[in-house]
Write a protein that holds these residues in place. Structure first.
Motif, PDB file in Angstrom:
ATOM      1  N   ILE A 180       1.012  -1.334   0.001  1.00 25.43           N
ATOM      2  CA  ILE A 180      -0.021  -0.112   0.097  1.00 25.43           C
ATOM      3  C   ILE A 180       0.782   1.011   0.104  1.00 25.43           C
ATOM      4  O   ILE A 180       0.582   2.204  -0.453  1.00 25.43           O
ATOM      5  CB  ILE A 180      -0.981  -0.062   1.130  1.00 25.43           C
ATOM      6  N   GLN A 181       1.846   1.127   0.694  1.00 22.80           N
ATOM      7  CA  GLN A 181       3.034   2.303   0.821  1.00 22.80           C
ATOM      8  C   GLN A 181       3.553   2.559  -0.454  1.00 22.80           C
ATOM      9  O   GLN A 181       3.534   3.894  -0.906  1.00 22.80           O
ATOM     10  CB  GLN A 181       4.036   2.146   1.790  1.00 22.80           C
ATOM     11  N   ALA A 182       3.673   1.522  -1.056  1.00 23.66           N
ATOM     12  CA  ALA A 182       4.582   1.718  -2.720  1.00 23.66           C
ATOM     13  C   ALA A 182       3.325   2.438  -3.778  1.00 23.66           C
ATOM     14  O   ALA A 182       3.675   3.278  -4.355  1.00 23.66           O
ATOM     15  CB  ALA A 182       4.801   0.452  -3.191  1.00 23.66           C
ATOM     16  N   ALA A 183       2.171   1.983  -3.258  1.00 23.04           N
ATOM     17  CA  ALA A 183       1.125   2.679  -4.283  1.00 23.04           C
ATOM     18  C   ALA A 183       0.829   4.065  -4.018  1.00 23.04           C
ATOM     19  O   ALA A 183       0.804   4.903  -5.007  1.00 23.04           O
ATOM     20  CB  ALA A 183      -0.257   1.978  -4.269  1.00 23.04           C
ATOM     21  N   LEU A 188       6.896   4.268  -6.457  1.00 25.28           N
ATOM     22  CA  LEU A 188       7.166   3.755  -8.118  1.00 25.28           C
ATOM     23  C   LEU A 188       7.769   4.598  -8.705  1.00 25.28           C
ATOM     24  O   LEU A 188       8.248   4.115  -9.793  1.00 25.28           O
ATOM     25  CB  LEU A 188       5.613   3.276  -8.554  1.00 25.28           C
ATOM     26  N   GLU A 189       7.626   5.838  -8.489  1.00 21.19           N
ATOM     27  CA  GLU A 189       8.208   6.826  -9.303  1.00 21.19           C
ATOM     28  C   GLU A 189       9.784   6.883  -9.245  1.00 21.19           C
ATOM     29  O   GLU A 189      10.574   7.372 -10.154  1.00 21.19           O
ATOM     30  CB  GLU A 189       7.623   8.221  -9.362  1.00 21.19           C
ATOM     31  N   ILE A 190      10.198   6.664  -7.929  1.00 14.65           N
ATOM     32  CA  ILE A 190      11.529   6.672  -7.677  1.00 14.65           C
ATOM     33  C   ILE A 190      12.449   5.572  -7.721  1.00 14.65           C
ATOM     34  O   ILE A 190      13.588   5.506  -7.836  1.00 14.65           O
ATOM     35  CB  ILE A 190      11.856   7.526  -6.283  1.00 14.65           C
ATOM     36  N   GLY A 191      11.833   4.537  -7.724  1.00 14.70           N
ATOM     37  CA  GLY A 191      12.575   3.059  -7.614  1.00 14.70           C
ATOM     38  C   GLY A 191      13.192   2.541  -8.930  1.00 14.70           C
ATOM     39  O   GLY A 191      12.295   2.560  -9.906  1.00 14.70           O
ATOM     40  N   ASP A 192      14.510   2.444  -8.961  1.00 10.23           N
ATOM     41  CA  ASP A 192      15.198   1.879 -10.144  1.00 10.23           C
ATOM     42  C   ASP A 192      15.227   0.258 -10.057  1.00 10.23           C
ATOM     43  O   ASP A 192      15.157  -0.354 -10.966  1.00 10.23           O
ATOM     44  CB  ASP A 192      16.559   2.503 -10.423  1.00 10.23           C
ATOM     45  N   HIS A 213       2.673  -5.848 -10.523  1.00  7.83           N
ATOM     46  CA  HIS A 213       1.508  -5.097 -11.072  1.00  7.83           C
ATOM     47  C   HIS A 213       1.147  -3.954 -11.054  1.00  7.83           C
ATOM     48  O   HIS A 213       0.820  -3.298 -12.049  1.00  7.83           O
ATOM     49  CB  HIS A 213       0.211  -5.866 -10.303  1.00  7.83           C
ATOM     50  N   MET A 214       1.751  -3.201  -9.902  1.00  8.78           N
ATOM     51  CA  MET A 214       1.686  -1.842  -9.891  1.00  8.78           C
ATOM     52  C   MET A 214       2.653  -1.256 -10.938  1.00  8.78           C
ATOM     53  O   MET A 214       2.427  -0.231 -11.623  1.00  8.78           O
ATOM     54  CB  MET A 214       1.922  -1.256  -8.562  1.00  8.78           C
ATOM     55  N   ILE A 215       3.635  -1.808 -11.110  1.00  2.00           N
ATOM     56  CA  ILE A 215       4.906  -1.347 -11.889  1.00  2.00           C
ATOM     57  C   ILE A 215       4.228  -1.401 -13.527  1.00  2.00           C
ATOM     58  O   ILE A 215       4.385  -0.606 -14.324  1.00  2.00           O
ATOM     59  CB  ILE A 215       6.133  -2.157 -11.896  1.00  2.00           C
ATOM     60  N   SER A 216       3.572  -2.556 -13.831  1.00  2.00           N
ATOM     61  CA  SER A 216       3.113  -2.720 -15.259  1.00  2.00           C
ATOM     62  C   SER A 216       2.048  -1.726 -15.398  1.00  2.00           C
ATOM     63  O   SER A 216       1.728  -1.383 -16.646  1.00  2.00           O
ATOM     64  CB  SER A 216       2.262  -4.112 -15.149  1.00  2.00           C
ATOM     65  N   LEU A 217       1.474  -1.018 -14.309  1.00  2.00           N
ATOM     66  CA  LEU A 217       0.225   0.074 -14.713  1.00  2.00           C
ATOM     67  C   LEU A 217       1.041   1.364 -14.893  1.00  2.00           C
ATOM     68  O   LEU A 217       0.068   2.301 -15.391  1.00  2.00           O
ATOM     69  CB  LEU A 217      -0.566   0.166 -13.515  1.00  2.00           C
ATOM     70  N   TRP A 226      13.253   2.353 -18.849  1.00  2.11           N
ATOM     71  CA  TRP A 226      13.667   1.485 -17.945  1.00  2.11           C
ATOM     72  C   TRP A 226      12.666   0.802 -16.961  1.00  2.11           C
ATOM     73  O   TRP A 226      11.911   1.587 -16.390  1.00  2.11           O
ATOM     74  CB  TRP A 226      14.725   2.057 -16.794  1.00  2.11           C
ATOM     75  N   ARG A 227      12.582  -0.599 -17.023  1.00  4.57           N
ATOM     76  CA  ARG A 227      11.283  -1.249 -16.455  1.00  4.57           C
ATOM     77  C   ARG A 227      12.071  -1.689 -14.960  1.00  4.57           C
ATOM     78  O   ARG A 227      12.946  -2.794 -15.113  1.00  4.57           O
ATOM     79  CB  ARG A 227      10.783  -2.403 -17.434  1.00  4.57           C
ATOM     80  N   PRO A 228      11.837  -1.207 -13.743  1.00  5.23           N
ATOM     81  CA  PRO A 228      12.434  -1.591 -12.653  1.00  5.23           C
ATOM     82  C   PRO A 228      12.191  -3.079 -12.451  1.00  5.23           C
ATOM     83  O   PRO A 228      11.021  -3.634 -12.270  1.00  5.23           O
ATOM     84  CB  PRO A 228      11.691  -0.721 -11.512  1.00  5.23           C
ATOM     85  N   PRO A 229      13.244  -3.927 -12.270  1.00  8.22           N
ATOM     86  CA  PRO A 229      12.928  -5.341 -11.802  1.00  8.22           C
ATOM     87  C   PRO A 229      12.776  -5.371 -10.299  1.00  8.22           C
ATOM     88  O   PRO A 229      12.960  -4.315  -9.407  1.00  8.22           O
ATOM     89  CB  PRO A 229      14.381  -6.005 -12.005  1.00  8.22           C
ATOM     90  N   VAL A 230      12.073  -6.300  -9.904  1.00  9.90           N
ATOM     91  CA  VAL A 230      11.527  -6.804  -8.591  1.00  9.90           C
ATOM     92  C   VAL A 230      12.447  -8.115  -8.066  1.00  9.90           C
ATOM     93  O   VAL A 230      12.297  -9.085  -8.630  1.00  9.90           O
ATOM     94  CB  VAL A 230      10.207  -7.003  -8.452  1.00  9.90           C
ATOM     95  N   VAL A 231      13.257  -7.858  -7.169  1.00 10.97           N
ATOM     96  CA  VAL A 231      14.053  -8.872  -6.394  1.00 10.97           C
ATOM     97  C   VAL A 231      13.950  -9.389  -5.088  1.00 10.97           C
ATOM     98  O   VAL A 231      13.732  -8.621  -4.078  1.00 10.97           O
ATOM     99  CB  VAL A 231      15.727  -8.587  -6.495  1.00 10.97           C
TER     100      VAL A 231
END
Length: 321
Positions: A180-183, A188-192, A213-217, A226-231
């Protein structure tokens, strides 16, 4: 009390030769706003601009210090010199950092190629100290190949780290409401690169899924962006650190190939110049206020003889005179 004089050329030369004491002294001059700071920055300028600056941010408790420690180890395995700026909460009494480098990152405390410094945020919004850009320059000019900036966990205002870093790493953890915080917090705007730490906990896969899912939106699906990866990581056990390093390497390659690295650094320089200029103006305003200039204008506004904009114009004219 008179300030001790500083032999700037000798201090800078010692810092570039790898002296931890010289680096510590330079950063102390930065934090104190010493009179010699202008000379220090002038001496450092020709030697800065080489380090890769990586910002790490996230909510309290996600494991930023543990992750930073793991990344320091990974960079040291590559033979790189690493600087760490850990921006801590400020003591309300002394203004100093509450945590400090003695209680963090002990694995690297005796490594001469790792320099760790705690800095107090001193109430500065955004989770970073006002002096952080200059401290980064000190470590850069002192020969650090990588500078890791770990920000104080203050939640939504931590997005400021993106303005200081070449690469911004956002850490989240399952079960902390970070999805929820990320949304809602501009994360989402700052994370690489996004790291879901403590991935051995229940809910880690769901956190990763929600984040992807939120990144894809977002708008990052266009070609050339750049599409940020999730690790996923368990930093305390060094699990997933290689994957984080791979993601960081890919982002650095993207920055260099796309020209985004230069654009980010230019924006960073603009922000730093404006910040220094505004600090100088605030100092001048304080001197005007000391002569009751602002108070006199305020009385004029309250009496209806002057509007706030006209009063501000007079103040600016006075400061610029």
């Amino acid at each position: 009390m008179a300030r001790r004089s500083v032999d700037v050329p000798a201090l800078v030369e010692s810092a570039r030769a790898g002296s931890p004491r010289a680096v510590a002294r330079l950063i102390s001059l930065v934090e104190d706003g010493h009179d010699a700071l202008r000379d220090v920055m002038a001496a450092l300028a020709p030697h800065a601009g080489r380090a890769w600056v990586i910002g790490l941010t996230g909510s309290p408790g996600v494991g930023k210090s543990t992750t930073t420690t793991a990344l320091v180890g990974a960079f040291r395995q590559r033979g790189l010199r690493v600087g760490v700026l850990a921006v801590d909460p400020s003591s309300p009494f002394s203004g100093g950092a509450l945590l400090g480098d003695r209680v963090r990152m002990q694995d690297h405390a005796l490594d001469p190629e790792v320099y760790i410094r705690s800095m107090a945020s001193r109430g500065h919004l955004g989770g970073l100290s006002f002096t952080t850009p200059q401290a980064i320059r000190v470590l850069d000019a002192a020969g650090c190949d990588v500078v890791l900036v770990e920000t104080v966990g203050v939640g939504q205002s931590e997005v400021e780290v993106a303005g200081l870093a070449d690469t911004s790493v956002v850490l989240l953890a399952p079960g902390m409401g970070d999805g929820i915080q990320a949304a809602k917090a501009g994360i989402l705007e700052i994370g690489d690169v996004f790291v879901v730490n403590k991935a051995d906990r229940d809910g880690a896969d769901a956190t990763v899924r929600d984040l992807r899912h939120m990144i894809s939106l977002g708008d990052r699906t266009e070609p050339g962006l750049w599409r940020p990866p999730v690790v996923k990581t368990v930093a305390a056990e060094r699990i997933g650190v290689d994957e984080v390093m791979e993601a960081l390497d890919k982002h650095r390659a993207f920055l260099e190939e796309s020209g985004e690295l230069r654009r980010r650094r230019e924006r960073r320089a603009v922000d730093e110049i404006e910040s220094i200029a505004l600090a100088a103006l605030r100092s001048r305003f304080a001197r005007v206020e000391g002569h009751e200039g602002v108070a006199a204008l305020a009385r004029e506004v309250l009496a209806g003889r002057l509007d706030p904009y006209a009063a501000a114009d007079r103040l600016v004219e006075h400061v610029g005179a």
